[in-house]
Design a protein around this motif. Structure first.
Motif, PDB file in Angstrom:
ATOM      1  N   TYR A  80       0.862  -1.186   0.000  1.00  0.00           N
ATOM      2  CA  TYR A  80       0.000   0.000   0.000  1.00  0.00           C
ATOM      3  C   TYR A  80       0.898   1.236   0.000  1.00  0.00           C
ATOM      4  O   TYR A  80       1.294   1.762   1.041  1.00  0.00           O
ATOM      5  CB  TYR A  80      -0.943  -0.015   1.202  1.00  0.00           C
ATOM      6  CG  TYR A  80      -1.969   1.101   1.152  1.00  0.00           C
ATOM      7  CD1 TYR A  80      -2.744   1.294   0.016  1.00  0.00           C
ATOM      8  CD2 TYR A  80      -2.144   1.965   2.219  1.00  0.00           C
ATOM      9  CE1 TYR A  80      -3.666   2.315  -0.057  1.00  0.00           C
ATOM     10  CE2 TYR A  80      -3.073   2.987   2.163  1.00  0.00           C
ATOM     11  CZ  TYR A  80      -3.827   3.154   1.020  1.00  0.00           C
ATOM     12  OH  TYR A  80      -4.740   4.177   0.944  1.00  0.00           O
ATOM     13  N   SER A  81       1.219   1.716  -1.195  1.00  0.00           N
ATOM     14  CA  SER A  81       2.230   2.768  -1.394  1.00  0.00           C
ATOM     15  C   SER A  81       1.959   4.071  -0.651  1.00  0.00           C
ATOM     16  O   SER A  81       2.913   4.718  -0.193  1.00  0.00           O
ATOM     17  CB  SER A  81       2.378   3.062  -2.892  1.00  0.00           C
ATOM     18  OG  SER A  81       2.723   1.901  -3.594  1.00  0.00           O
ATOM     19  N   GLU A 111      11.336  -7.698  -1.654  1.00  0.00           N
ATOM     20  CA  GLU A 111      10.014  -8.306  -1.492  1.00  0.00           C
ATOM     21  C   GLU A 111       8.904  -7.273  -1.344  1.00  0.00           C
ATOM     22  O   GLU A 111       7.748  -7.545  -1.652  1.00  0.00           O
ATOM     23  CB  GLU A 111      10.006  -9.238  -0.272  1.00  0.00           C
ATOM     24  CG  GLU A 111      10.827 -10.502  -0.460  1.00  0.00           C
ATOM     25  CD  GLU A 111      10.725 -11.433   0.724  1.00  0.00           C
ATOM     26  OE1 GLU A 111       9.997 -11.084   1.687  1.00  0.00           O
ATOM     27  OE2 GLU A 111      11.358 -12.500   0.697  1.00  0.00           O
ATOM     28  N   LYS A 112       9.248  -6.080  -0.839  1.00  0.00           N
ATOM     29  CA  LYS A 112       8.230  -5.046  -0.626  1.00  0.00           C
ATOM     30  C   LYS A 112       8.239  -3.996  -1.731  1.00  0.00           C
ATOM     31  O   LYS A 112       7.783  -2.872  -1.530  1.00  0.00           O
ATOM     32  CB  LYS A 112       8.449  -4.368   0.730  1.00  0.00           C
ATOM     33  CG  LYS A 112       8.275  -5.302   1.921  1.00  0.00           C
ATOM     34  CD  LYS A 112       8.508  -4.572   3.232  1.00  0.00           C
ATOM     35  CE  LYS A 112       8.365  -5.517   4.424  1.00  0.00           C
ATOM     36  NZ  LYS A 112       8.642  -4.830   5.707  1.00  0.00           N
ATOM     37  N   ALA A 113       8.761  -4.356  -2.900  1.00  0.00           N
ATOM     38  CA  ALA A 113       8.880  -3.382  -3.993  1.00  0.00           C
ATOM     39  C   ALA A 113       7.515  -2.879  -4.435  1.00  0.00           C
ATOM     40  O   ALA A 113       6.657  -3.661  -4.845  1.00  0.00           O
ATOM     41  CB  ALA A 113       9.615  -4.014  -5.167  1.00  0.00           C
ATOM     42  N   ASN A 114       7.317  -1.566  -4.327  1.00  0.00           N
ATOM     43  CA  ASN A 114       6.089  -0.913  -4.770  1.00  0.00           C
ATOM     44  C   ASN A 114       6.328  -0.256  -6.124  1.00  0.00           C
ATOM     45  O   ASN A 114       7.475  -0.024  -6.520  1.00  0.00           O
ATOM     46  CB  ASN A 114       5.658   0.150  -3.762  1.00  0.00           C
ATOM     47  CG  ASN A 114       5.041  -0.439  -2.511  1.00  0.00           C
ATOM     48  OD1 ASN A 114       3.847  -0.355  -2.303  1.00  0.00           O
ATOM     49  ND2 ASN A 114       5.857  -1.050  -1.661  1.00  0.00           N
ATOM     50  N   ASN A 115       5.252   0.056  -6.813  1.00  0.00           N
ATOM     51  CA  ASN A 115       5.364   0.793  -8.072  1.00  0.00           C
ATOM     52  C   ASN A 115       4.203   1.770  -8.150  1.00  0.00           C
ATOM     53  O   ASN A 115       3.091   1.413  -8.535  1.00  0.00           O
ATOM     54  CB  ASN A 115       5.351  -0.155  -9.267  1.00  0.00           C
ATOM     55  CG  ASN A 115       5.940   0.493 -10.509  1.00  0.00           C
ATOM     56  OD1 ASN A 115       6.348   1.657 -10.480  1.00  0.00           O
ATOM     57  ND2 ASN A 115       5.988  -0.239 -11.601  1.00  0.00           N
ATOM     58  N   ASP A 116       4.493   3.003  -7.751  1.00  0.00           N
ATOM     59  CA  ASP A 116       3.449   4.019  -7.667  1.00  0.00           C
ATOM     60  C   ASP A 116       4.083   5.370  -7.976  1.00  0.00           C
ATOM     61  O   ASP A 116       5.172   5.680  -7.483  1.00  0.00           O
ATOM     62  CB  ASP A 116       2.848   4.018  -6.259  1.00  0.00           C
ATOM     63  CG  ASP A 116       1.792   5.088  -6.089  1.00  0.00           C
ATOM     64  OD1 ASP A 116       0.682   4.906  -6.602  1.00  0.00           O
ATOM     65  OD2 ASP A 116       2.105   6.111  -5.447  1.00  0.00           O
ATOM     66  N   LEU A 117       3.427   6.180  -8.782  1.00  0.00           N
ATOM     67  CA  LEU A 117       4.029   7.432  -9.243  1.00  0.00           C
ATOM     68  C   LEU A 117       4.252   8.416  -8.103  1.00  0.00           C
ATOM     69  O   LEU A 117       5.272   9.109  -8.066  1.00  0.00           O
ATOM     70  CB  LEU A 117       3.157   8.064 -10.333  1.00  0.00           C
ATOM     71  CG  LEU A 117       3.782   9.251 -11.069  1.00  0.00           C
ATOM     72  CD1 LEU A 117       5.135   8.887 -11.658  1.00  0.00           C
ATOM     73  CD2 LEU A 117       2.851   9.759 -12.163  1.00  0.00           C
ATOM     74  N   ILE A 315      -4.542  -3.329  -6.314  1.00  0.00           N
ATOM     75  CA  ILE A 315      -4.580  -3.849  -4.940  1.00  0.00           C
ATOM     76  C   ILE A 315      -4.405  -2.739  -3.909  1.00  0.00           C
ATOM     77  O   ILE A 315      -4.732  -2.932  -2.738  1.00  0.00           O
ATOM     78  CB  ILE A 315      -3.520  -4.952  -4.718  1.00  0.00           C
ATOM     79  CG1 ILE A 315      -2.109  -4.420  -4.974  1.00  0.00           C
ATOM     80  CG2 ILE A 315      -3.833  -6.175  -5.551  1.00  0.00           C
ATOM     81  CD1 ILE A 315      -1.012  -5.398  -4.604  1.00  0.00           C
ATOM     82  N   GLN A 316      -3.900  -1.575  -4.334  1.00  0.00           N
ATOM     83  CA  GLN A 316      -3.858  -0.437  -3.410  1.00  0.00           C
ATOM     84  C   GLN A 316      -5.253   0.113  -3.169  1.00  0.00           C
ATOM     85  O   GLN A 316      -5.669   0.316  -2.027  1.00  0.00           O
ATOM     86  CB  GLN A 316      -2.996   0.685  -3.997  1.00  0.00           C
ATOM     87  CG  GLN A 316      -1.518   0.464  -3.917  1.00  0.00           C
ATOM     88  CD  GLN A 316      -0.765   1.689  -4.387  1.00  0.00           C
ATOM     89  OE1 GLN A 316      -0.981   2.780  -3.893  1.00  0.00           O
ATOM     90  NE2 GLN A 316       0.103   1.508  -5.353  1.00  0.00           N
TER      91      GLN A 316
END
Length: 654
Positions: A80-81, A111-117, A315-316
């Motif tokens: 959850y970014s 493992e906790k890699a997020n991808n959010d602008l 999923i966020q």
């Protein structure tokens, strides 16, 4: 399960979840921290309660305590970014660069890699603050440009709402003051490459940036402008068309994460207490399916990255939607990674049966039987905790639904343990369920009875289980019906009649009593004598004098649970499901009518929707746009403000 002996799993008989949670402590009104922690204890996935505690600590400069709360949140909701972004912004405001660097390494890789602008934009802020162009010169500029390039490739090229990033990147290059012609040409080449990359991406403001690009090419060199513009034009037209298609597809999609701790509320943070909006979920799933069609014509690796980006966004915003997590996990081909995603999903949704079952399946395939057991134990404990809290609400519907859910999970738990470790493990699970007595529904007894019977063809043990359930559900018509069905299957005539006679005197539910009478009449009609049928019908009509005579008669001549007298002769009375022939005819008619209706509606749609009179009146009185040289109101900021701060009242019921 193939190969090897059946593993033995111990099921601890002392289940902590059987103990109701202690009553809430009566706290002093000034004990803000204690009251917030009580709220978290009641609902361990209440993100807003955690953030409320963070605000409390930060207002008292207890930053170490607030970091501990953030760590709890990141462990529970690692993907959850917005939580990472909120913490990073706070640390940057306090110039805690070492903490920021550690957090960025944790949330953007591994493992906790997020991808959010928004998260990547915070990374850019950190890079620009720690690489001063005035003091660092060319070296600092190179570092910042690499950071922009990284954010572009990792995230911005996938995000339809990325205009702020592209504007910032362009602004950074345009502010570069070259000291010689070589640097000036280098800057021009970089800007042109950026435009080429940007204008192939479907994103908001693409038309505005195209106009900006064509003007820039004319200013750089009017002789070569036509060549460069012509080369890029087809890709731009395709990207613009796809953005318009995406906009129509995702109309109504809500994506408004909090921009700061003060704007964190139920409009910007998902809550498990809020009912899931199925329309929002459908829009996300439509977007994902649209991406899978690969209308951009991407290579497989880039396509996979793009789809994964949308899943991570989904999923966020659908954090508590089991279907979104399930779809995301099933998209992943690597079994280990899929298991990690499902584990994360279950931490966010500890009472989700579907996610628990799927995670248990993954562990079972890896022969991790202890983890299978832990999955079910954790889920049943979470469900029971919720159930005890619901008892105080006195909402009978919610309480019954929770009982049904607890029973369902325990039934699957029992069957799974039977499959993994044999009947003794399943009996241990059933033994724990018995301690809950009527806090579970009758289904646990029915399920266990069939399990005992199917395992050893042992009807005696099964009947003992059903008799045990009768102590708690003797006035439950549904339970009596299922008990009778079981006795009919094993052909125990005397027990069927005994159960019927003892039940009809105790049942107060008239609808349930009617169904039991009809079941007994049907049974006697098939396997008994006509005199018994007439005797039962006489008792039935004494109890229900207004019942239709021929309906009761037709009902006992059912074949495979179909009332064929109604379907074939007394069709005017038929309220049963259609036969296959009727269903096929009905479907054919619906299709033909539907195609006609679609044709007519398509013609109507061409006319366009009517504009309300209020809008026309407003447009008539506001000044024309040519009177304004610059924008007076930033629409993006207005939308953000409305999403974060304005809470619309619920619609009034007329």
């Amino acid at each position: 399960m193939s190969g090897g002996a059946t593993p033995t799993l111990s099921v601890d008989a002392s289940n902590k979840s059987l103990t109701p949670p202690t009553a809430a402590v009566q706290r002093d009104p000034s004990d803000i921290e204690g009251r917030i922690r009580d709220k978290i204890e009641r609902n361990p996935v209440d993100i807003l309660a955690y953030l409320e505690l963070v605000q409390y600590y930060e207002s008292r400069d207890a930053f170490e305590d607030s970091r501990k709360i953030y760590t709890e949140l990141h462990n529970k909701f690692p993907f959850y970014s917005p939580l990472w972004t909120l913490q990073l912004k706070g640390e940057l405001q306090r110039d805690e660069f070492k903490v920021v660097e550690r957090l960025l390494a944790e949330c953007l890789s591994g493992e906790k890699a997020n991808n959010d602008l928004q998260l990547w934009s915070t990374y850019l802020d950190y890079v620009r603050r720690t690489n001063n162009l005035i003091t660092g010169g060319q070296e600092a500029r190179a570092v910042v440009m690499k950071a922009f390039q990284l954010v572009m490739e990792k995230c911005a090229v996938f995000e339809p709402r990325s205009s702020s990033f592209w504007s910032e990147y362009l602004g950074f290059l345009e502010q570069w003051k070259p000291v010689n012609k070589w640097e000036d040409q280098q800057r021009i080449d970089m800007i042109r490459r950026l435009y080429k990359r940007m204008l192939c991406v479907p994103f908001e403001s693409i038309e505005k940036n195209w106009n900006r690009y064509t003007q820039w090419e004319q200013e750089v060199n009017s002789l070569t402008a036509r060549k460069f513009i012509g080369e890029l034009s087809p890709d731009y037209m395709k990207a613009r068309s796809l953005y318009q298609e995406w906009s129509q597809l995702t109309r109504g999609l809500r994506r408004s994460p909090p921009s700061s701790l003060s704007t964190a509320n139920k409009n910007t943070i998902p809550s498990i207490d809020e009912e899931l909006d199925p329309n929002q979920l459908r829009i996300w799933l439509r977007w994902i399916e649209w991406e899978k069609e690969n209308k951009l014509g991407l290579e497989n690796e880039m396509l996979q990255s793009r789809i994964l980006y949308v899943y991570k966004q989904g999923i966020q915003h659908m954090l508590f939607a089991a279907e979104m997590w399930y779809d995301y996990a099933m998209f992943i081909s690597d079994a280990t990674e899929r298991c990690q995603i499902l584990s994360t999903a279950v931490r966010a949704n500890p009472t989700s049966p579907s996610l628990t079952f799927k995670l248990a399946e993954c562990y079972e395939l890896d022969n991790k039987y202890d983890l299978v057991q832990k999955c079910f134990e954790d889920c049943t404990q979470s469900l029971l905790r919720e159930y005890h809290l619901m008892l105080a609400s006195e909402n009978e519907f919610r309480i019954y639904k929770q009982k049904k859910k607890m029973t369902f999970v325990n039934c699957i738990y029992m069957n799974t343990m039977k499959r993994l470790s044999g009947l003794s493990a399943a009996r241990s699970v059933f033994g724990k369920c018995r301690k809950l007595k009527n806090n579970l529904t009758h289904d646990i007894y029915i399920e266990n009875a069939y399990l005992e019977f199917q395992n050893q063809n042992d009807y005696k043990t099964a009947c003992k289980v059903l008799e045990l359930g009768l102590k708690y559900f003797q006035e439950d018509a549904a339970y009596i019906n299922k008990y009778m069905d079981f006795l009919i299957v094993i052909n125990k005539d005397s027990q069927i009649k005994t159960l019927f006679e003892t039940s009809v005197e105790k049942l107060k539910d008239l609808e349930g009593l009617r169904s039991i009478y009809k079941k007994m009449i049907s049974y006697e009609s098939k396997f008994g004598t006509l005199n018994n049928v007439y005797s039962l019908e006489k008792r039935f009509f004494e109890r229900f004098p207004h019942e239709n005579l021929i309906e009761v008669f037709a009902d006992r001549y059912r074949v495979q649970d179909e009332n064929l007298i109604k379907q074939l002769e007394l069709t005017y009375m038929n309220d049963d499901k259609y036969s296959e022939t009727d269903d096929m005819l009905s479907s054919s008619l619906k299709r033909s009518r539907g195609s006609q209706a679609n044709g007519q509606s398509h013609k109507k749609m061409k006319r366009g929707p009517a504009v309300p009179n209020e809008i026309i009146d407003l447009l008539a009185i506001i000044p024309k746009r040519q009177y304004f040289k610059a924008a007076l109101l930033d629409p993006q900021n207005l939308v953000t403000y409305l999403n974060e701060q304005v809470e619309l009242p619920p619609p009034s019921h007329v």
